[in-house]
Design a protein around this motif. Structure first.
Motif, PDB file in Angstrom:
ATOM      1  N   ASP A 269      -2.882   0.853  -5.119  1.00  0.00           N
ATOM      2  CA  ASP A 269      -2.267  -0.362  -4.677  1.00  0.00           C
ATOM      3  C   ASP A 269      -3.245  -1.058  -4.322  1.00  0.00           C
ATOM      4  O   ASP A 269      -4.050  -1.180  -3.487  1.00  0.00           O
ATOM      5  CB  ASP A 269      -1.455   0.010  -3.248  1.00  0.00           C
ATOM      6  N   PHE A 271      -2.764  -4.375  -5.495  1.00  0.00           N
ATOM      7  CA  PHE A 271      -2.177  -5.595  -5.904  1.00  0.00           C
ATOM      8  C   PHE A 271      -2.522  -6.833  -4.872  1.00  0.00           C
ATOM      9  O   PHE A 271      -2.936  -8.032  -5.234  1.00  0.00           O
ATOM     10  CB  PHE A 271      -0.795  -5.283  -5.861  1.00  0.00           C
ATOM     11  N   GLU A 272      -2.521  -6.621  -3.696  1.00  0.00           N
ATOM     12  CA  GLU A 272      -2.651  -7.625  -2.581  1.00  0.00           C
ATOM     13  C   GLU A 272      -4.207  -7.936  -2.626  1.00  0.00           C
ATOM     14  O   GLU A 272      -4.396  -9.252  -2.427  1.00  0.00           O
ATOM     15  CB  GLU A 272      -2.082  -7.077  -1.133  1.00  0.00           C
ATOM     16  N   ARG A 275      -4.894 -10.052  -5.443  1.00  0.00           N
ATOM     17  CA  ARG A 275      -4.175 -11.305  -5.349  1.00  0.00           C
ATOM     18  C   ARG A 275      -4.838 -12.411  -4.541  1.00  0.00           C
ATOM     19  O   ARG A 275      -5.068 -13.367  -4.669  1.00  0.00           O
ATOM     20  CB  ARG A 275      -2.589 -11.270  -4.940  1.00  0.00           C
ATOM     21  N   ILE A 297      -0.533  -8.918 -11.772  1.00  0.00           N
ATOM     22  CA  ILE A 297      -1.509  -8.162 -11.742  1.00  0.00           C
ATOM     23  C   ILE A 297      -0.957  -6.662 -12.143  1.00  0.00           C
ATOM     24  O   ILE A 297       0.283  -6.608 -11.682  1.00  0.00           O
ATOM     25  CB  ILE A 297      -1.935  -7.993 -10.216  1.00  0.00           C
ATOM     26  N   ALA A 298      -1.855  -5.632 -12.879  1.00  0.00           N
ATOM     27  CA  ALA A 298      -1.200  -4.820 -13.404  1.00  0.00           C
ATOM     28  C   ALA A 298      -2.263  -3.515 -13.525  1.00  0.00           C
ATOM     29  O   ALA A 298      -3.399  -3.804 -13.610  1.00  0.00           O
ATOM     30  CB  ALA A 298      -0.564  -4.986 -14.876  1.00  0.00           C
ATOM     31  N   ASN A 299      -1.684  -2.515 -13.148  1.00  0.00           N
ATOM     32  CA  ASN A 299      -2.531  -1.290 -13.679  1.00  0.00           C
ATOM     33  C   ASN A 299      -2.468  -1.089 -15.145  1.00  0.00           C
ATOM     34  O   ASN A 299      -1.503  -0.945 -15.888  1.00  0.00           O
ATOM     35  CB  ASN A 299      -1.725  -0.138 -12.889  1.00  0.00           C
ATOM     36  N   GLN A 353       3.080  -5.742 -11.174  1.00  0.00           N
ATOM     37  CA  GLN A 353       3.646  -6.829 -10.371  1.00  0.00           C
ATOM     38  C   GLN A 353       3.414  -8.352 -10.930  1.00  0.00           C
ATOM     39  O   GLN A 353       2.360  -8.815 -11.043  1.00  0.00           O
ATOM     40  CB  GLN A 353       3.249  -6.847  -8.867  1.00  0.00           C
ATOM     41  N   SER A 357       6.822 -11.459  -8.027  1.00  0.00           N
ATOM     42  CA  SER A 357       6.790 -10.173  -7.107  1.00  0.00           C
ATOM     43  C   SER A 357       6.325 -10.713  -6.030  1.00  0.00           C
ATOM     44  O   SER A 357       5.589 -11.451  -5.773  1.00  0.00           O
ATOM     45  CB  SER A 357       5.927  -9.146  -7.728  1.00  0.00           C
TER      46      SER A 357
END
Length: 357
Positions: A269, A271-272, A275, A297-299, A353, A357
């Motif tokens: 995790d 993402f935040e 961002r 955003i992606a893995n 995301q 998202s």
């Protein structure tokens, strides 16, 4: 499984008395005797470097370097034949279910040849950015063939999957994987035939590390109906990636920003954090993409899968929602993971995301 070749002297007294094996290249190796003769079941292939390689038969034991290659091998149903991998493959793909003792390389330039030999593989498979020339020379005395297959190169995905299908005697399964990829390509081609491209700033792993023409990521952007804002740049590394000046990104004012972080099958995790990092960059708040909330955003395990086909589908759905409104990229990711990787997927949102998202 019985190795096609038994390397008699190799694992005799000399190797058995070796101390704990280090992971640096281990010098010259002398092996007496001759490799087994080819049989009528011999498999002859041409690899990524146009090398003609012959195996006594379909590989039943293989050492495979590079996580993307391991994904392809698993996709064609040959995952059980893998007996050794590099560190990154095991870290990124824990579902390979290999042990620490089966890690035979810390990196693509650090192979433990004695450890490889002890695993008695029928073949070693490695990408072109690995030290394949040295590996071919070092493995020859052991009678172990080496094949170059570059799964991370989007331009040769079809050839790579076909090659691996031949190596493992899994041609039909390889065809099934290619059909799945073609299905995605078909959706993109049909839906994006008449669209106007959308400008994209793509970032991989590190801030300001972007993709140039010739890279798989640039091809992904084009396949998704986008335009790489650095399509006119040059001077990238071996994978056509370049760290750019932050102000240049602002001047080129992309409509969408897409950051892909390190691949991992285990949900991470970030993402935040990413961002917020993007939003806090000096001067970036005035860019069209940030003003409109168009940050994805992606893995990389998800969006670089299957030669970045999955990533292209996601990106297209963000760039052209009207054209792909009834296409669900999550379903394709789920199919890739559950049908072709034979593992579970917690929730696509744990890996990808998009702007909404």
């Amino acid at each position: 499984m019985t190795p096609a070749l038994r390397r008699r002297t190799l694992l005799g007294a000399a190797v058995a008395t070796l101390p704990v094996l280090g992971l640096a290249a281990c010098g010259e190796v002398t092996v007496e005797g001759e490799a087994g003769a080819a049989t009528s079941t011999a498999v002859r292939v041409t690899d990524d470097q146009d090398r003609e390689v012959e195996l006594p038969g379909p590989a039943r034991r293989a050492v495979v370097l590079n996580s993307y290659t391991n994904e392809f091998v698993r996709a064609i149903g040959a995952g059980d034949a893998v007996v050794g991998v590099d560190r990154a493959s095991l870290d990124r793909l824990p579902y390979l279910s290999l042990a620490e003792s089966e890690v035979i390389a810390e990196g693509l330039d650090q192979l433990n040849y004695e450890a490889i030999a002890q695993l008695e593989p029928d073949v070693v498979i490695m990408p072109r950015n690995a030290i394949w020339q040295e590996a071919a020379e070092q493995l020859e005395p052991f009678g172990i063939p080496m094949i170059v297959a570059t799964a991370w190169d989007t331009d040769v995905v079809d050839e790579t999957i076909t090659l691996l299908g031949k190596v493992f005697g899994a041609e039909d399964a390889a065809t099934t994987v290619l059909e799945f990829k073609d299905e995605i390509t078909g959706v993109l081609g049909e839906r994006l035939a008449d669209i106007d491209p959308v400008s994209v700033y793509f970032e991989t792993v590190e801030p300001y590390l972007t993709a140039l023409p010739g890279s798989g990521f640039d091809a992904m952007i084009e396949a998704a109906g986008g335009t790489n804002i650095f399509s006119d740049a040059s001077g990238g590394d071996a994978q056509e990636e370049l760290t750019v000046d932050p102000s240049e990104v602002v001047l080129r004012d992309p409509q969408v920003v897409f950051h892909e972080f390190e691949p991992s099958a285990e949900p991470v995790d970030r993402f935040e954090e990413i961002r917020e990092n993007i939003a806090d960059r000096p001067g970036w708040d005035g860019m069209s993409a940030l003003a409109e909330g168009q940050i994805a955003i992606a893995n990389g395990w998800a969006t670089s899968a299957l030669g970045k086909s999955i990533g292209a589908l996601y990106l297209a759905s963000w760039l052209h929602p009207d054209a792909l409104g009834d296409v669900d990229p999550d379903q394709y990711l789920t199919r890739w993971v559950t049908e072709f990787q034979d593992t579970e997927l917690s929730d696509p949102a744990d890996y990808v995301q998009g702007p909404a998202s």
